[in-house]
Each structure stands twice: as structure tokens, then as C-alpha cells.
Scaffold this active site. Structure first.
Site, mmCIF file in Angstrom:
data_model
loop_
_atom_site.group_PDB
_atom_site.id
_atom_site.type_symbol
_atom_site.label_atom_id
_atom_site.label_comp_id
_atom_site.label_asym_id
_atom_site.label_seq_id
_atom_site.Cartn_x
_atom_site.Cartn_y
_atom_site.Cartn_z
ATOM 1 N N ALA A 111 32.032 92.093 -10.430
ATOM 2 C CA ALA A 111 31.867 91.137 -9.339
ATOM 3 C C ALA A 111 30.750 90.163 -9.698
ATOM 4 O O ALA A 111 29.854 90.490 -10.477
ATOM 5 C CB ALA A 111 31.532 91.862 -8.035
ATOM 6 N N PHE A 112 30.803 88.958 -9.131
ATOM 7 C CA PHE A 112 29.854 87.911 -9.533
ATOM 8 C C PHE A 112 28.408 88.277 -9.211
ATOM 9 O O PHE A 112 27.487 87.718 -9.799
ATOM 10 C CB PHE A 112 30.228 86.574 -8.872
ATOM 11 C CG PHE A 112 29.614 86.364 -7.515
ATOM 12 C CD1 PHE A 112 30.118 87.009 -6.407
ATOM 13 C CD2 PHE A 112 28.516 85.531 -7.364
ATOM 14 C CE1 PHE A 112 29.533 86.826 -5.154
ATOM 15 C CE2 PHE A 112 27.928 85.345 -6.122
ATOM 16 C CZ PHE A 112 28.435 85.998 -5.013
ATOM 17 N N LYS A 113 28.201 89.220 -8.298
ATOM 18 C CA LYS A 113 26.826 89.569 -7.923
ATOM 19 C C LYS A 113 26.034 90.098 -9.120
ATOM 20 O O LYS A 113 24.818 90.003 -9.147
ATOM 21 C CB LYS A 113 26.820 90.588 -6.789
ATOM 22 C CG LYS A 113 27.281 89.984 -5.474
ATOM 23 C CD LYS A 113 27.028 90.888 -4.287
ATOM 24 C CE LYS A 113 27.320 90.173 -2.981
ATOM 25 N NZ LYS A 113 28.763 89.866 -2.801
ATOM 26 N N ASP A 114 26.743 90.634 -10.119
ATOM 27 C CA ASP A 114 26.060 91.118 -11.324
ATOM 28 C C ASP A 114 25.249 90.024 -12.014
ATOM 29 O O ASP A 114 24.225 90.317 -12.628
ATOM 30 C CB ASP A 114 27.088 91.637 -12.343
ATOM 31 C CG ASP A 114 27.735 92.953 -11.909
ATOM 32 O OD1 ASP A 114 27.125 93.683 -11.110
ATOM 33 O OD2 ASP A 114 28.852 93.239 -12.388
ATOM 34 N N LEU A 117 22.001 89.917 -10.112
ATOM 35 C CA LEU A 117 21.302 91.204 -9.987
ATOM 36 C C LEU A 117 20.893 91.794 -11.336
ATOM 37 O O LEU A 117 19.855 92.444 -11.442
ATOM 38 C CB LEU A 117 22.152 92.188 -9.182
ATOM 39 C CG LEU A 117 22.123 91.886 -7.675
ATOM 40 C CD1 LEU A 117 23.156 92.713 -6.932
ATOM 41 C CD2 LEU A 117 20.744 92.136 -7.076
#
Ligand SMILES: *Cc1c(COP(=O)(O)O)cnc(C)c1O
Length: 477
Positions: A111-114, A117
């Protein structure tokens, strides 16, 4: 570069002083005093850089109190082909001339949150190490943020993660992503209850100020400024991949929830990136679409928030939206304070028929919304026409993007997750399971590590005390 609060009540601070924090002390969000501006010559210089070089050029403007060599090293070990499956980090896939998907979901949790994060994990470790400090991160997840945060913080010195999730209510894939981590600094706590129970526990712990100080409780929520800064980088990367010269404009379509991703696009545009439109996409939870159509911002209650097949966009209140409104008002903190006084009391505000609403066009933001049927039809259409399987969130973006597409302006749709995470919708759309990337084939069968607890803040606190050891005496964050 110094940082201020959208509500005007914070003395200007350096990047390192806001890195670990959440809300500003006055309840506002932190932002740079001014955005760095990139002229044509600078854009030309950036155009051919690889991802880590580009990230350094952009982030060194925001994090200018971290020595350059240290920042370069942190970025270098974050954005690797090993973590993101290819050298491009965010590869651009072209569906047809002028229509692209920017692949943001090749990180460890798909997911793009990686992207933000993974950097945050390394920045936190660096900052804590420097001062010999520790941090206990407490979070709640219904599926997406939890895995990204755990993969970012696993094995990091000085950091422990306590992640609450509703017991038995996440998909088997998401459960396996988190619970198969065996790092000693990661604690999965399955709560007998629903996601709201988990959030209530977080609120109860956060309201116990003494406990929070004593045990250095922190969060990794989406209002963290470093996350926004990290996300500006792929807007530049996508722009350069889709154009040949800096005289061209592009538009971006962005599946939105907390307004974090699209806020980074707004910042990139303010920095001089030639973006024509930022097309905000919502699902049935259309609080932001309503604002950009009507000027009326009316956050919903939890009861009014519906569960959809693009669950990471099921929000009732967009936490980063305040940053955009601050810029819309010409950085008038008193005005933002007045508007959010109503919001914080459970109310709304309406900018229609005010001078502010007339300015909205200058910011390039437009919006669209999708239903479940739209999402399924879009997944099917993209698959039939281009042979590509996209996830339901990305599909919401593609749908809104195509509605606002200009014939002469390339459209870049941001891919925010891989389809494997949402296989039920994929099967409904195209009749078969999505492909599983290498390494995820048997993830559900891996041994799992977690504890099950009642929805009781006291019990969670006791668990943290037991795992975290003696309290810290270092200065508060
Ligand atoms: C978090 C998330 C979003 C929403 O992003 P915001 O930054 O909150 O607007 C969209 N899609 C997916 C898959 C997500 O995980």
C-alpha cells in the site's frame, strides 16, 4: 526552515522538534513557514534523478537541521529496490497515451502508506538514537495503517509498537501481514470488540497525560508532517516520468481519506510543480467531495460513516484538510481557528458565497465520488481495456480522474494499494483472484504472534508497562 501551526499558537520550531509530534500544542497542524520554490532550472536539474537523489533534493529543504550526509544515508537505506521491488520505487505504467497509473504500492505491505512510513521509521530511529530516547507507539488499525506502521518500525532501536485491532474482524491477509511479524519490538493486541473500541482505548490512554509522559507514548498518525513531506517526492517523480519538458502540465487523480496524499500534491504544486488539476476522489463517504462541490464542510459522525469496498477511504473527518484551508485563507491562522472551533465542537462550516470560495479555482482542486457499482465497473473496464488489475481505492481515483480529464493534459492516477489486499471485489469484477506478488503466496499459513485482550484501557496500559520496563525520565515530546 521553521515550522508553525495552522492555528498560530506555536513558536516557530525546527524540523527535528516537530518530527516526533502529532498535533501542535494549540490543536493545529504543523506546516513550514514558507514552501521551498523550484524554478524551471531547478526542475530541469531534478528531472533525470533517481528516486533517492530526488527525495534528498526535496526533503533536504524540509529537514534542513539534519546534517546532509545523515539525511542522504537515511533516504538511501529507505528507498531501495529490495524494499520496493524495483529501482524506480514508484514506476509509471502507461495505459494509453496521456493516461497513466503511478505505482505507489510496491513496498512491504503493498500500500502507498509504506512510502512515507518506511522513511518515518528510519527518521524516528535516528532522532531517538541521537538523544538516547525511546518511544512507545500506540496505534489502532482496521487493516491498512497497522501493517504499514509495523513494517516501518520492526527492529528499530528505541521503538516499540503496540497495535490494537478488532479481534477476528480484519481480512485473513491483513491479519497475517501483521501477526506473522515476530520482531520483539512489535506487539499485536487483538481486542475483543470493534474498531471503535480500539480507538476508544487510544483516546483513554492519550487523555491520561501523566501516563503518556511517563511511558513516552507516541503515534504515527496521518497528520505527521514528515509523512506529507515524504509523499511530495512521488508527485515530482510521476510528473517527470509522464512529461518531456517542464512547460507541460499534468493532472493527478488521488483516492482520498484523511487528505494526506492529496495534501502532498497540493504542497508539490505550491513548490512550483506544473500541476493543472488535483482530482480528489471519495467513495460513498463523500465529505470532501461535498466540500469541493459546494464549499460546505460537514464532518460526519461515526454512525453516519458507512463501510465500503474501499475501506481505507471510510472517513468521517479529514484530519489533514486543515492544512489546505490554511493555505486557502492566505495563511490566516485566526480564520482557521474560527472555522475549526465549529468543527471541533461537532459542527460544520460553509465557505460558499465568501471571498475564500472564489479562490478555490486557483488551487486546482476538483473532486468526484464513487459507489460500489462504479468501483466494480471501473476495475472491469481497466482490466478489459488495458489488461491491468487495479484495487478498489485506485479504481475510485480512476473514475473521478476520467470525469475531469482534459484531452491535452496527461492524467496520472495514483495507485494506493495492490489488488491482492481486496480480492473479494476483484473476483466480483473480473471473475478471478488477483495475482499474489512473490513472497505473499502462503502468508496466511505463517505462525502468528499476538495477544487477545478485552476492550479495557486499564489492561492495555498494564500490558504496556509490563513490556516497556521502567519509565523514562527524558524530556517530553
Ligand atoms: C490511506 C489510504 C487512502 C487514503 O489516503 P489519505 O492520505 O488518508 O487521503 C487511500 N487508499 C488506500 C489504499 C489507503 O491505504
Amino acid at each position: 526552515m521553521l515550522y508553525i501551526s495552522t492555528r498560530g499558537g506555536m513558536p516557530p520550531k525546527k524540523f527535528s522538534r516537530i518530527l516526533l509530534g502529532g498535533l501542535a500544542p494549540d490543536g493545529g497542524l504543523t506546516l513550514p513557514e514558507t514552501y521551498p520554490r523550484f524554478d524551471d532550472a531547478k526542475l530541469q536539474e531534478l528531472r533525470d534523478m533517481d528516486y533517492p537523489e530526488l527525495a534528498f533534493e526535496i526533503l533536504s529543504g524540509f529537514a534542513d537541521d539534519i546534517p546532509a550526509a545523515d539525511l542522504r544515508a537515511i533516504i538511501g537505506r529507505t528507498y531501495t529496490a529490495q524494499s520496493f521491488q524495483n529501482d524506480e520505487i514508484t514506476p509509471l505504467k502507461t495505459l494509453e497515451p496521456g493516461l497513466h497509473i503511478l505505482g505507489l504500492s510496491n513496498g512491504p505491505t503493498l500500500a502507498f502508506k509504506d512510502i512515507a512510513l518506511q522513511l518515518l521509521g528510519n527518521l524516528f530511529e535516528y532522532a531517538l538514537d541521537k538523544n538516547g530516547e525511546q518511544l512507545n507507539i500506540l496505534g489502532a488499525t482496521s487493516g491498512d495503517t497497522g501493517p504499514s506502521a509495523e513494517y516501518a518500525m520492526r527492529g528499530k532501536r528505541g521503538i516499540r509498537v503496540f497495535m490494537l485491532s478488532p479481534h477476528g474482524k480484519m481480512s485473513p491477509f491483513q491479519t497475517a501481514q501483521m501477526f506473522s511479524l515476530h520482531d520483539p519490538n512489535i506487539f499485536n493486541i487483538a481486542i475483543r470488540g470493534v474498531f471503535d473500541d480500539c480507538q476508544d482505548i487510544i483516546k483513554a490512554v492519550s487523555n491520561d497525560y501523566a501516563f503518556k509522559q511517563k511511558y513516552r507514548i507516541g503515534t504515527v498518525n496521518s497528520i505527521n508532517w514528515a509523512r506529507i513531506a515524504a509523499q511530495t517526492v512521488y508527485y515530482f517523480k510521476g510528473y517527470f516520468a509522464a512529461t518531456r519538458s517542464n512547460t507541460e502540465q499534468v493532472s493527478f487523480a488521488v483516492p482520498s481519506g484523511n487528505f494526506g496524499n492529496i495534501c502532498a500534491g497540493h504542497v508539490a504544486r505550491m513548490m512550483g510543480l506544473p500541476i493543472k488539476k488535483l482530482i480528489l476522489a471519495t467513495n460513498e463517504n463523500d465529505v470532501l467531495d461535498e466540500f469541493f462541490r459546494t464549499g460546505h464542510y460537514r464532518p460526519r459522525t461515526t454512525a453516519e460513516t458507512v463501510q465500503t469496498s474501499s475501506p481505507s477511504m471510510d472517513i468521517s473527518k479529514a484530519s489533514n484538510f486543515e492544512r489546505f484551508i490554511f493555505d486557502l485563507t492566505g495563511r490566516d491562522a485566526a480564520k482557521v481557528k474560527e472555522l475549526w472551533q465549529a468543527v471541533d465542537e461537532g459542527g460544520a462550516f460553509d465557505l460558499a458565497d465568501t471571498p475564500l470560495w472564489e479562490r478555490i479555482e486557483d488551487f486546482g482542486l476538483v473532486s468526484g465520488t464513487s459507489s460500489h457499482a462504479d468501483r466494480i465497473a471501473t476495475i472491469r473496464r481497466v482490466h478489459d481495456r488495458y489488461g491491468l488489475v487495479i484495487d478498489p481505492h485506485t479504481a475510485d481515483g480512476v473514475k473521478a480522474g476520467l470525469e475531469h480529464r482534459d484531452a491535452s493534459v496527461p492524467l496520472i492516477c495514483l495507485e494506493t494499494a495492490l489488488p491482492v489486499k481486496f480480492s473479494a471485489s476483484i473476483v466480483e469484477a473480473i471473475g478471478h483472484e488477483p495475482e499474489r506478488p512473490a513472497g505473499y503466496e502462503n502468508i496466511e499459513e505463517k505462525a502468528q504472534r499476538y495477544v487477545v485482550m478485552d476492550a479495557d484501557a486499564g489492561a492495555v496500559k498494564a500490558f504496556i508497562v509490563e513490556q516497556a520496563g521502567p519509565p523514562q525520565t527524558a524530556a517530553a515530546i
